[in-house]
Design a protein around this motif. Structure first.
Motif, mmCIF file in Angstrom:
data_model
loop_
_atom_site.group_PDB
_atom_site.id
_atom_site.type_symbol
_atom_site.label_atom_id
_atom_site.label_comp_id
_atom_site.label_asym_id
_atom_site.label_seq_id
_atom_site.Cartn_x
_atom_site.Cartn_y
_atom_site.Cartn_z
ATOM 1 N N VAL A 79 4.330 -4.409 6.524
ATOM 2 C CA VAL A 79 4.790 -5.495 5.660
ATOM 3 C C VAL A 79 3.958 -6.734 5.953
ATOM 4 O O VAL A 79 3.854 -7.164 7.108
ATOM 5 N N LEU A 80 3.369 -7.301 4.892
ATOM 6 C CA LEU A 80 2.574 -8.517 4.998
ATOM 7 C C LEU A 80 3.416 -9.679 4.484
ATOM 8 O O LEU A 80 3.996 -9.592 3.397
ATOM 9 N N VAL A 81 3.493 -10.748 5.250
ATOM 10 C CA VAL A 81 4.303 -11.905 4.864
ATOM 11 C C VAL A 81 3.389 -12.949 4.230
ATOM 12 O O VAL A 81 2.438 -13.420 4.851
ATOM 13 N N GLY A 82 3.699 -13.295 2.993
ATOM 14 C CA GLY A 82 2.904 -14.298 2.288
ATOM 15 C C GLY A 82 2.784 -13.952 0.819
ATOM 16 O O GLY A 82 3.470 -13.066 0.307
ATOM 17 N N ALA A 83 1.905 -14.688 0.131
ATOM 18 C CA ALA A 83 1.656 -14.457 -1.288
ATOM 19 C C ALA A 83 0.549 -13.428 -1.453
ATOM 20 O O ALA A 83 -0.361 -13.324 -0.624
ATOM 21 N N PHE A 84 0.625 -12.655 -2.524
ATOM 22 C CA PHE A 84 -0.421 -11.685 -2.833
ATOM 23 C C PHE A 84 -1.743 -12.417 -3.015
ATOM 24 O O PHE A 84 -1.851 -13.333 -3.816
ATOM 25 N N SER A 85 -2.755 -12.018 -2.259
ATOM 26 C CA SER A 85 -4.033 -12.725 -2.302
ATOM 27 C C SER A 85 -5.154 -11.803 -1.876
ATOM 28 O O SER A 85 -4.940 -10.779 -1.205
ATOM 29 N N ALA A 86 -6.376 -12.180 -2.226
ATOM 30 C CA ALA A 86 -7.552 -11.405 -1.847
ATOM 31 C C ALA A 86 -7.715 -11.358 -0.331
ATOM 32 O O ALA A 86 -8.199 -10.367 0.223
ATOM 33 N N GLU A 87 -7.311 -12.431 0.348
ATOM 34 C CA GLU A 87 -7.488 -12.515 1.794
ATOM 35 C C GLU A 87 -6.468 -11.671 2.555
ATOM 36 O O GLU A 87 -6.753 -11.138 3.628
ATOM 37 N N LEU A 88 -5.279 -11.534 2.004
ATOM 38 C CA LEU A 88 -4.185 -10.881 2.730
ATOM 39 C C LEU A 88 -4.249 -9.361 2.641
ATOM 40 O O LEU A 88 -3.822 -8.661 3.562
ATOM 41 N N VAL A 89 -4.806 -8.842 1.546
ATOM 42 C CA VAL A 89 -4.729 -7.412 1.252
ATOM 43 C C VAL A 89 -6.107 -6.775 1.375
ATOM 44 O O VAL A 89 -7.081 -7.296 0.835
ATOM 45 N N PRO A 90 -6.233 -5.634 2.052
ATOM 46 C CA PRO A 90 -7.542 -4.993 2.207
ATOM 47 C C PRO A 90 -8.063 -4.422 0.887
ATOM 48 O O PRO A 90 -7.286 -4.028 0.016
ATOM 49 N N ASP A 91 -9.361 -4.357 0.749
ATOM 50 C CA ASP A 91 -9.993 -3.828 -0.456
ATOM 51 C C ASP A 91 -9.970 -2.302 -0.457
ATOM 52 O O ASP A 91 -10.015 -1.652 0.586
ATOM 53 N N GLY A 92 -9.934 -1.727 -1.664
ATOM 54 C CA GLY A 92 -10.085 -0.300 -1.854
ATOM 55 C C GLY A 92 -9.118 0.558 -1.075
ATOM 56 O O GLY A 92 -9.468 1.652 -0.625
ATOM 57 N N HIS A 93 -7.875 0.114 -0.954
ATOM 58 C CA HIS A 93 -6.951 0.723 0.004
ATOM 59 C C HIS A 93 -5.796 1.487 -0.636
ATOM 60 O O HIS A 93 -5.194 2.340 0.017
ATOM 61 N N PHE A 94 -5.467 1.213 -1.901
ATOM 62 C CA PHE A 94 -4.206 1.707 -2.466
ATOM 63 C C PHE A 94 -4.430 2.572 -3.703
ATOM 64 O O PHE A 94 -5.281 2.296 -4.541
ATOM 65 N N ASP A 95 -3.593 3.590 -3.810
ATOM 66 C CA ASP A 95 -3.574 4.425 -5.014
ATOM 67 C C ASP A 95 -2.759 3.769 -6.124
ATOM 68 O O ASP A 95 -2.992 4.047 -7.307
ATOM 69 N N ALA A 96 -1.813 2.953 -5.745
ATOM 70 C CA ALA A 96 -0.982 2.250 -6.730
ATOM 71 C C ALA A 96 -0.493 0.942 -6.135
ATOM 72 O O ALA A 96 -0.149 0.874 -4.955
ATOM 73 N N ILE A 97 -0.490 -0.089 -6.973
ATOM 74 C CA ILE A 97 0.083 -1.387 -6.607
ATOM 75 C C ILE A 97 1.198 -1.674 -7.595
ATOM 76 O O ILE A 97 0.971 -1.712 -8.808
#
Length: 218
Positions: free
Chosen positions: A71-89
């Protein structure tokens, strides 16, 4: 950072109505606005191996940590979430809380694996209860939750939802009404749906579910 209002505490809902829109074979899912993790838990029960969450409300995020893989605490952002990581958002009733939902969708493209999808639930401004409130009450009174949630910054209809996605680099694969709620004993409402079924078809649903893939419509 994708700005949104401070997240209030809502109920703990598994959102089973969104399960049909989970992409087949999705192994790693991100739930944006995961709250206390009820939806993520329901995905785990369906067999999704890895579910991440993002949550603005620190109290809710702490509860979600007991159930989700991360669980990541904060707003959805390019900095918070890793690239190329998810099959679905998933954005379950989240985009309307953002000042620029299009920016969030553009950020999401880089966070998906090849072939990944964005799935969203979006409140329907033209839901019949809301139309009745505006046309008969001649008002737009914000509420603690629902279509006129006082923390909503944007409003959408069945017609404008595809435009939001297409203008931000997606092709719509599915668009379907969910949480149908329209019938009452009121004579005028029953007559309206009988006389104008096509025009009022979209007003039956509280929300619309969307599945979209990065890439311009072919």
């Amino acid at each position: 950072m994708i700005e949104s209002v401070t997240a209030p505490l809502y109920g703990d809902y598994p959102r089973n109505e969104m399960h049909p829109y989970l992409p087949a074979g999705a192994g790693r899912v991100l739930d944006v606005g995961c709250h206390t993790g009820a939806f993520g838990r329901s995905l785990k029960r369906l067999g999704v191996p890895e579910v991440w969450g993002i949550e603005l409300n620190a109290e809710a995020a702490a509860a979600a940590e007991a159930h989700l893989d991360r669980v990541l605490v904060g707003a959805f952002s390019a900095e918070l979430v890793p690239d190329g990581h998810f099959d679905a958002i998933f954005f379950n009733d989240v985009l309307e809380h953002m000042s620029d939902p299009g920016a969030a969708l553009r950020v999401a493209v880089a966070k998906l694996k090849p072939g990944g999808k964005v799935v969203a639930s979006i409140p329907n401004l033209r839901h019949i209860d809301n139309l009745e409130h505006m046309l008969l009450d001649k008002d737009f009174r914000y509420e603690a939750n629902g279509v006129r949630d006082l923390t909503h910054l944007r409003f959408f209809t069945r017609k404008s939802i595809p435009r939001l996605f297409e203008q931000n680099g997606y092709t719509i694969e599915q668009l379907a009404g969910i949480n149908e709620s329209w019938w009452t004993p009121q004579l005028w409402r029953r007559l309206a749906f009988r006389l104008f079924p096509d025009y009022l078809a979209d007003t039956r649903f509280i929300q619309y579910a969307v599945v979209a893939a990065p890439g311009a419509p072919g």
